[in-house]
Enzyme design. Sequence first.
Site, PDB file in Angstrom:
ATOM      1  N   LEU A 167     -10.849  31.350 -45.637  1.00  0.00           N
ATOM      2  CA  LEU A 167      -9.596  30.987 -44.972  1.00  0.00           C
ATOM      3  C   LEU A 167      -9.893  30.218 -43.683  1.00  0.00           C
ATOM      4  O   LEU A 167     -10.696  30.669 -42.868  1.00  0.00           O
ATOM      5  CB  LEU A 167      -8.784  32.232 -44.627  1.00  0.00           C
ATOM      6  N   HIS A 195       3.281  23.222 -42.787  1.00  0.00           N
ATOM      7  CA  HIS A 195       3.902  24.536 -43.020  1.00  0.00           C
ATOM      8  C   HIS A 195       4.893  24.848 -41.895  1.00  0.00           C
ATOM      9  O   HIS A 195       6.002  25.329 -42.140  1.00  0.00           O
ATOM     10  CB  HIS A 195       2.849  25.640 -43.034  1.00  0.00           C
ATOM     11  N   HIS A 235       2.921  24.810 -50.175  1.00  0.00           N
ATOM     12  CA  HIS A 235       1.791  24.115 -50.801  1.00  0.00           C
ATOM     13  C   HIS A 235       2.233  23.217 -51.946  1.00  0.00           C
ATOM     14  O   HIS A 235       3.119  23.571 -52.719  1.00  0.00           O
ATOM     15  CB  HIS A 235       0.770  25.132 -51.305  1.00  0.00           C
ATOM     16  N   HIS A 240      -2.171  19.803 -41.848  1.00  0.00           N
ATOM     17  CA  HIS A 240      -1.721  20.637 -42.972  1.00  0.00           C
ATOM     18  C   HIS A 240      -0.886  21.820 -42.463  1.00  0.00           C
ATOM     19  O   HIS A 240       0.214  22.069 -42.952  1.00  0.00           O
ATOM     20  CB  HIS A 240      -2.941  21.133 -43.755  1.00  0.00           C
ATOM     21  N   GLU A 241      -1.425  22.518 -41.472  1.00  0.00           N
ATOM     22  CA  GLU A 241      -0.715  23.697 -40.968  1.00  0.00           C
ATOM     23  C   GLU A 241       0.623  23.324 -40.339  1.00  0.00           C
ATOM     24  O   GLU A 241       1.617  24.046 -40.484  1.00  0.00           O
ATOM     25  CB  GLU A 241      -1.579  24.451 -39.946  1.00  0.00           C
ATOM     26  N   ASP A 269      -1.781  39.287 -35.985  1.00  0.00           N
ATOM     27  CA  ASP A 269      -0.709  39.227 -36.983  1.00  0.00           C
ATOM     28  C   ASP A 269      -1.189  39.979 -38.222  1.00  0.00           C
ATOM     29  O   ASP A 269      -2.322  40.444 -38.269  1.00  0.00           O
ATOM     30  CB  ASP A 269      -0.286  37.777 -37.257  1.00  0.00           C
ATOM     31  N   GLU A 324     -14.730  29.527 -37.824  1.00  0.00           N
ATOM     32  CA  GLU A 324     -15.111  28.239 -38.416  1.00  0.00           C
ATOM     33  C   GLU A 324     -15.762  27.383 -37.341  1.00  0.00           C
ATOM     34  O   GLU A 324     -15.617  27.635 -36.151  1.00  0.00           O
ATOM     35  CB  GLU A 324     -13.883  27.506 -38.976  1.00  0.00           C
TER      36      GLU A 324
END
Lengths: 553, 89
Positions: A81, A298, A304, A294-295, A71, A102
């Site tokens: 990030l 969205h 946020h 959290h994602e 993307d 991560e």
Amino acid sequence: YQTFEGDLKWDHRDVTYRIINYSPDMESSLIDDSFARAFKVWSDVTPLTFTRLFDGTADIMISFGKANHGDPYPFDGKDGLLAHAYPPGEGLQGDAHFDDDEHWTLGKGPAVKTRYGNADGAICHFPFTFEGKTYTTCTTDGRTDNLPWCATTADYSKDKTFGFCPSELLYTFGGNADGAECVFPFVFLDKEYDSCTTEGRSDGYRWCATTDNFDRDIKYGFCPSRDTAVTGGNSEGEPCQFPFVFLGKAYDSCTSEGRGDGKLWCSTTDNYDEDKKWGFCPDQGYSLFLVAAHEFGHALGLDHSNIREALMYPMYAYVEDFSLNKDDIEGIQYLYGPVPTPPQPTTPTTPYPDPDETDPTDEPEPTKPVDPTKDACKLDKFDSITVTEGELHFFKDGLYWKMSSRSDGVLKGPFSISKRWPALPPVIDSAFEDPLTKKLYFFSGNRFWVYTGQSVLGPRSIEKLGLPNIYALWRLLVSDIFNDNFWYGFAQKIDNGYPRYTDIVFGGVPNDAHDVFQHKGHIYFCRDRFYWRMNSRRQVDRVGYVKYDLLKC
Amino acid sequence: WSLPLKSVMVTFPGDIIKNMTDTDLAQTYLKRFGYLDRVHRSGFQSMVSTSKALKRMQRQMGLEETGDLDKSTLEAMKRPRCGVPDVAN
């Protein structure tokens, strides 16, 4: 809380998701469980349900990737990030991506789920003791087959419960080998490999063949990361090699030397200066559950928040006993409403009170939104549309939406008709406001009500006025439509009880229009889901859909 | 033995995170998360001053709105976070 511009949200409650791939950091069942729990965070406080798909296109497609992952928003290596997600919609919209540079854990160091052994797949217990020695990672001590293992209680000698740790010698994931273990050495493009490799791939994931010759059998799988493996760097999945030499000096543990960011790293060969193979040392990692929750916020339409304690605050912080903040709950319920509750028994009341018994001093409850899942854009047609108090009002089944007549009007609602105008029935066939007296006229069936502020008169029968039905009412209305005091004149006729009924049909507009109103200098005639717009020269200059042109769906 | 260690910075192969100055870091952060160079619907790109952008970022993060790249702001910029911009574009 904040929502995305235009309050983007799913137009259905049964949201689907699909996990496209897995991270080598955690066993797939732990990843599945983290995502399922993250969705439950939101389904616990909304009417939304989440169903997992195993193929095809789901609303929320979940994937792990590194750096450029397909993307326009590449990840940035370890830390920084962690993940991103797109607001609800088609295609890429709604999807969630997690940075696989991560170290994904349950938030408190490697989450090592065991296989086989006698612990029924329990998680490793670190530290554990074995023959008087304390272990903080999986070990191959005590075995001749080189398989890493761990105890699942603090003291192996006492409890004797253990399991095997993730290892390419035990299983692979993904690929096409149904999870078979690696076979070493294996041949790939005529070259022999003794360990997992990233050769032949551009995404940095380590793989192996599950037969001794990939070129012949084309059987492969991805290698799970060992708990001792480094992350990021150029040796992902390899263990640290101690001691190692860096700039001529020997190191027996991870170091931050040579870096400006203070991150601990190690060499995965015994000489960094010669081999330049390195990675970041295992740390607490990031809770996949918390980041996913959290994602998914969205992916459901939340932007946020600036409340530090909210899940939708942009920064990561590990919390042991997670619960949604009030701000998050208010945000998601603004979009989807609360968890539906079964109907409660209520004291019977007269739905349409006798006007003589109506106390004009009764203050109705303040107007407040109800069930935002009732989306005006999902309705094909409305019971009635009118302009009152300078705003377009759309009525349907006991609810109404309103929109400012200004060019940038935003649709608000739905609101409850009974809360705002308690005397009215749920279905309003027609309504209008006399701009001079500010009286509001509501019609339902063959009855009508007149609201002046909060006081109400009615219901009265329109038949008593010589009007057989609502269409006759509109024919009466359009007969005076271009008079200067059109609305006032009409109101006078109603009030006096002596209608002047003249069957005048305007060219180009349906004579069975159920709504007629003035909006932005035009007269709108509505029938079903369509409108006819007439200008001041009595010309129909536009015919269109209420939904798209007026509601701007 | 009390001599301070003389650190040597090394460029690690495959390391996406490059050594950058605090100012570069701040500029990158403010741009990435929508505080700088906002594109409007009209396509017009408004150039917001760094100080204004910093204030906006500090407000969003609940920091003292100084408009300066102070220590707490820099620390906030280095913390792990979600990649979705804070200011919609």
